[in-house]
Every structure is written in C-alpha cells, then in structure tokens.
Scaffold this active site. Structure first.
Site, PDB file in Angstrom:
ATOM      1  N   HIS A 101       0.840  -1.210   0.000  1.00  0.00           N
ATOM      2  CA  HIS A 101       0.000   0.000   0.000  1.00  0.00           C
ATOM      3  C   HIS A 101       0.874   1.259   0.000  1.00  0.00           C
ATOM      4  O   HIS A 101       0.561   2.241  -0.675  1.00  0.00           O
ATOM      5  CB  HIS A 101      -0.943   0.013   1.206  1.00  0.00           C
ATOM      6  N   ASP A 108      -3.491  -2.781  -4.702  1.00  0.00           N
ATOM      7  CA  ASP A 108      -2.486  -3.827  -4.468  1.00  0.00           C
ATOM      8  C   ASP A 108      -1.638  -4.071  -5.718  1.00  0.00           C
ATOM      9  O   ASP A 108      -0.416  -4.225  -5.635  1.00  0.00           O
ATOM     10  CB  ASP A 108      -3.171  -5.151  -4.096  1.00  0.00           C
ATOM     11  N   HIS A 139      -1.375 -11.154  -4.553  1.00  0.00           N
ATOM     12  CA  HIS A 139       0.036 -10.765  -4.409  1.00  0.00           C
ATOM     13  C   HIS A 139       0.996 -11.749  -5.064  1.00  0.00           C
ATOM     14  O   HIS A 139       1.981 -11.349  -5.669  1.00  0.00           O
ATOM     15  CB  HIS A 139       0.383 -10.590  -2.938  1.00  0.00           C
ATOM     16  N   HIS A 192      -9.555  -1.821  -4.258  1.00  0.00           N
ATOM     17  CA  HIS A 192      -8.405  -2.204  -3.435  1.00  0.00           C
ATOM     18  C   HIS A 192      -7.483  -3.174  -4.192  1.00  0.00           C
ATOM     19  O   HIS A 192      -6.262  -3.120  -4.031  1.00  0.00           O
ATOM     20  CB  HIS A 192      -8.819  -2.803  -2.092  1.00  0.00           C
TER      21      HIS A 192
HETATM   22 ZN    ZN Z   1      -3.936  -4.641   0.011  1.00  0.00          ZN
END
Ligand code: ZN
Length: 304
Positions: free
Chosen positions: A77, A237, A260, A233
C-alpha cells in the site's frame, strides 16, 4: 522534461502491523536521484532493502522484501502511494518489520507524502514502456501488460460471496485518479477466514478499524467507502506490487482474480522479458518527423 522527485523533508507516522499487531514508526526521508525506494530498519542491521522484485520474500497475504539480515513486510500500500504520487527516490525507515496498516488503505500514506511535500530533482525520470504484451495465467487467474500511451489498470474479481460475485473497473492511473478513486479503498477479508488467520499468527493487528470484514451476507463495518471498494483495493495492491519493477510503467495492466503471489511473479517476469519494453524518459515519446526533426505531440504542449 519529466523530472525525478523525492519528499521535501523527513516525515513520520505511527501505526500497527496488520499481521504482527506490533506498534511501528514509519519515516519517509529525502533521497538522491536514481536512489529508488529503499527500506531501512532502525531496530536491526544497517542493510537497505531496495523495493525491487530481486528482493522479494514471503508473499502470502501481503508482499514482503528481504536483503541480508533485514526484512520488511506488507509494503504494497505504501509503494502504491509513493509511485502514484510520483515519489521516485525515498528512504523508508521502519522501527519493526511491518509497514503499519493504518486504516487498511493507502490514503494515510498519500496524506503523509503530501504533508512532507514533493520536490523535483534535476535528473530525468525513466519509465518502463511496454511495447509487446506480457502475460501470465494460472488456472482462472490472469494478469497481463499490453502497450498503451498511459498507465491504466483493468481489474476484475469474482468470489463466492453475494456482494462480490463480480466487480470490474478500468482506470487510467494519474496522481489525481489514484488519490480520489483508489487510495481510500481498504483491504478486505472474509469473516470465515479470520479465525484461521489468527490461528496461524496472522492478522493479529486486524480489526474493523483497518479492514473490511465480509460476513455471510454483508459487511461487518458500518459502511463501504465505494460500492466497489473491493476491486478498487485490488487495483491498489496491483499498483504497489508492480512498483517492484523499479520504474513507473507505461502500459495497460489487465488482471483477473489475481493476488500478491501472481502480481509479484508477474513483476519479475516483466523485468525478464527485456524484448517487451524499453526504458524511456517521457510518458509520450516525441514524434519523429520525416526530415528527422523531433517535435512533441500537440497534447503535451497543451498540458505543459
Ligand atoms: Zn492490500
């Protein structure tokens, strides 16, 4: 010329780590041109961890980096805020391993950077411009970068949850759109997963103050900041993870159901595919006239 930038002065904030639950002080400090974004731990060691895919470590629920004895966690972030506000060079100091989660979004980091101010440096910024598509897919998870004149992101998610069957958004990312539309979007988790995370020693600092928690039919928090806060969001990311290529990217990032692990695997692949990009010094390259005179496109004149 588009110049590199750093923060004008040192600035700090205090928060807790989402997974560790530990209190942590974060400071941003000015750095020289071509320094990049590097992490330092004030509690251990002297090594710096550059924010690049070469130093990736421990990608589970958040993105971590390590070099020699120093590791840092949950960097995504903060990285998204730094690259989107246009901070190329900065030292990030942490008093413990995890970047503070703040409210689960990037908005507090944007606020911090704006409070410090951003100063141009007398060296041209370099961009990684995509000239051929690069893609990875793993089952129904996909991510790709295709050529575009600007940095754009298209993200779509689908989960087995009534609020999240399908969300999709495309956005050209500028400092303004990031600050308005992406930075405030908070991280989210499913109530059914919270107990499992805690048993594994994760999300110990997690609460409704720093994450959206999805119960079986709705959110446990009072309100969402955007109807499609979840996919926003995911865009946040992805921007943070892609920052690990080490340059602002000019291209269209398209991702479906990624996370991720796939974002960071992809960032590493991008750097490996040297035929698919070029390093350039301006977002829009000058048009070469037939007689060899280089002129800027008219739009950049209007904008300048
Ligand atoms: Zn995040």
């Amino acid at each position: 010329m588009d110049l590199q930038r750093t923060v004008r002065r040192k600035i700090s904030c205090v928060g807790i780590g989402l997974h560790s639950g530990n209190k942590v002080t974060l400071s941003l400090k000015p750095a020289a041109p071509d320094f990049g974004i590097r992490f330092r731990r004030t509690d251990i060691g002297r090594s710096e961890v550059p924010a690049t895919v070469r130093h990736l470590a421990g990608i589970q629920l958040a993105t971590g980096l390590a070099f020699e004895e120093v590791s840092v966690d949950t960097v995504e972030h903060l990285l998204a805020a730094l690259v989107s506000v246009g901070v190329d060079n900065v030292i990030v100091e942490l008093s413990s391993p995890e970047v503070p989660i703040m409210d689960g979004s990037a908005a507090p980091f944007v606020y911090l950077i704006h409070e410090a101010g951003v100063a141009p440096q007398q060296v041209a910024r370099k961009y990684l411009k995509i000239i051929r598509p690069i893609a990875i897919s793993r089952g129904d998870k996909r991510i790709a970068l295709v050529p575009s004149d600007h940095f754009k992101v298209t993200y779509s998610v689908s989960y087995d949850h009534p609020l999240l069957r399908h969300q999709s958004r495309t956005l050209r990312i500028t400092e303004e759109t990031f600050v308005e539309d992406i930075a405030p979007a908070r991280t989210f988790t499913f109530l059914k997963d919270v107990e499992m995370l805690r048993q594994n020693g994760l999300a110990l600092g997690g609460s409704l103050e720093n994450a959206i928690v999805l119960g079986e039919t709705g959110v446990l928090n009072n309100a969402l900041r955007f109807e499609d806060e979840f996919v926003r969001h995911k865009i946040l990311d992805a921007i943070g993870d892609l920052a690990l290529v080490g340059y602002p990217v000019i291209g269209h990032l398209v991702a479906h159901r990624a996370g991720h692990a796939l974002h960071t695997e992809f960032a590493a692949k991008v750097l490996d595919e040297t035929e698919a990009w070029r390093i350039v010094e301006a977002p829009v390259e000058p048009v070469t006239m037939p007689f060899g005179v280089k002129v800027k496109p008219a739009t950049s004149g209007l904008a300048g």
